[in-house]
Design a protein around this motif. Structure first.
Motif, PDB file in Angstrom:
ATOM      1  N   VAL A 111       0.846  -1.201   0.000  1.00  0.00           N
ATOM      2  CA  VAL A 111       0.000   0.000   0.000  1.00  0.00           C
ATOM      3  C   VAL A 111       0.880   1.249   0.000  1.00  0.00           C
ATOM      4  N   GLY A 116      -0.887  -0.276  -7.465  1.00  0.00           N
ATOM      5  CA  GLY A 116      -2.275  -0.235  -7.915  1.00  0.00           C
ATOM      6  C   GLY A 116      -3.137  -1.198  -7.116  1.00  0.00           C
ATOM      7  N   GLU A 117      -4.456  -1.019  -7.264  1.00  0.00           N
ATOM      8  CA  GLU A 117      -5.404  -1.809  -6.472  1.00  0.00           C
ATOM      9  C   GLU A 117      -5.214  -3.310  -6.660  1.00  0.00           C
ATOM     10  N   GLN A 118      -5.009  -3.768  -7.895  1.00  0.00           N
ATOM     11  CA  GLN A 118      -4.886  -5.210  -8.123  1.00  0.00           C
ATOM     12  C   GLN A 118      -3.662  -5.797  -7.411  1.00  0.00           C
ATOM     13  N   ASP A 119      -2.547  -5.060  -7.449  1.00  0.00           N
ATOM     14  CA  ASP A 119      -1.334  -5.519  -6.751  1.00  0.00           C
ATOM     15  C   ASP A 119      -1.571  -5.571  -5.243  1.00  0.00           C
ATOM     16  N   ILE A 120      -2.289  -4.581  -4.727  1.00  0.00           N
ATOM     17  CA  ILE A 120      -2.589  -4.544  -3.290  1.00  0.00           C
ATOM     18  C   ILE A 120      -3.487  -5.724  -2.909  1.00  0.00           C
ATOM     19  N   ILE A 121      -4.517  -5.961  -3.701  1.00  0.00           N
ATOM     20  CA  ILE A 121      -5.437  -7.080  -3.434  1.00  0.00           C
ATOM     21  C   ILE A 121      -4.671  -8.405  -3.388  1.00  0.00           C
ATOM     22  N   TRP A 191      -7.529   0.051   4.672  1.00  0.00           N
ATOM     23  CA  TRP A 191      -7.307   0.327   3.248  1.00  0.00           C
ATOM     24  C   TRP A 191      -8.634   0.284   2.496  1.00  0.00           C
ATOM     25  N   PHE A 192      -9.474  -0.696   2.777  1.00  0.00           N
ATOM     26  CA  PHE A 192     -10.766  -0.778   2.112  1.00  0.00           C
ATOM     27  C   PHE A 192     -11.634   0.435   2.432  1.00  0.00           C
ATOM     28  N   SER A 195     -10.012   3.508   0.425  1.00  0.00           N
ATOM     29  CA  SER A 195      -9.795   3.475  -1.039  1.00  0.00           C
ATOM     30  C   SER A 195     -11.107   3.541  -1.810  1.00  0.00           C
TER      31      SER A 195
END
Length: 195
Positions: A111, A116-121, A191-192, A195
């Motif tokens: 984070v 990006g979001e996909q990498d974080i997920i 984070w959720f 974001s």
């Protein structure tokens, strides 16, 4: 005192692990692992059983599912003094897993890096956090090392007692393990929310 006979090692960061792995091997502990950790253990010239040989399933879904299997979690959660659990372990050929060493995917660092979001997920660890919780729940029989911050604690125990731990040590590590899982899940929830 409980003897460590089999250890499951599934870590993101390998630094600081080599001393522990060598000591476990010296103590006659069977090592069980997946992917990069297994390759790391073998690079030390030490034998390591593949989790996929135990489960008969490969790592699937791009590495999202490696350890999530009854033969792994049964081996961690089985109560050694419960006759029904012991019979089911025998029936389903589930090995006792006495030590679990985990170092979770670096969610917070990912984070902070601006990924990006996909990498974080993809850095939300599922198997690792499940291993931590299962081993901590069954601390009467299993030692949990929930992060590399606890490697020195384990090394001290191994140096002092060999591959044996008492319930007080296991409970202390379980307490720290639930601290790790609580912190990790809080960071994900924040984070959720943001974001």
């Amino acid at each position: 005192m409980k003897r460590i006979k089999t250890a499951l090692v599934s870590v993101f960061h390998k630094d600081g692990l080599d001393e522990i792995i060598k000591k476990l091997h010296e103590e006659g502990v069977t090592l069980l692992s997946t992917g990069g950790t297994q390759a790391f253990i073998e690079s030390l010239g030490l034998p390591c059983q593949k989790v996929e040989d135990l489960t008969t399933y490969p790592s699937i879904l791009g590495g999202r599912v490696k350890t999530l299997h009854p033969k792994v979690f049964g081996g961690i959660l089985a109560r050694r003094d419960n006759e029904s659990d012991r019979q089911q372990m025998k029936q389903y050929d589930i090995p006792e897993i006495d030590l679990v060493i985990v170092d979770l995917y670096p969610f917070e660092q990912t984070v902070k890096s601006g990924a990006g979001e996909q990498d974080i997920i993809e850095k939300i660890d599922i198997g690792g956090i499940s291993l931590i919780r299962a081993a901590a729940k069954n601390y009467r029989d299993v030692v949990i090392v929930p992060s590399k911050a606890e490697y020195p604690v384990l090394m001290e125990l191994l140096t002092k007692n060999g591959a044996q731990t008492d319930e007080e040590d296991r409970r202390l590590l379980a307490t720290r393990a639930f601290g790790v899982s609580s912190h990790y899940d809080t960071a994900i929830r924040q984070w959720f929310e943001q974001s």
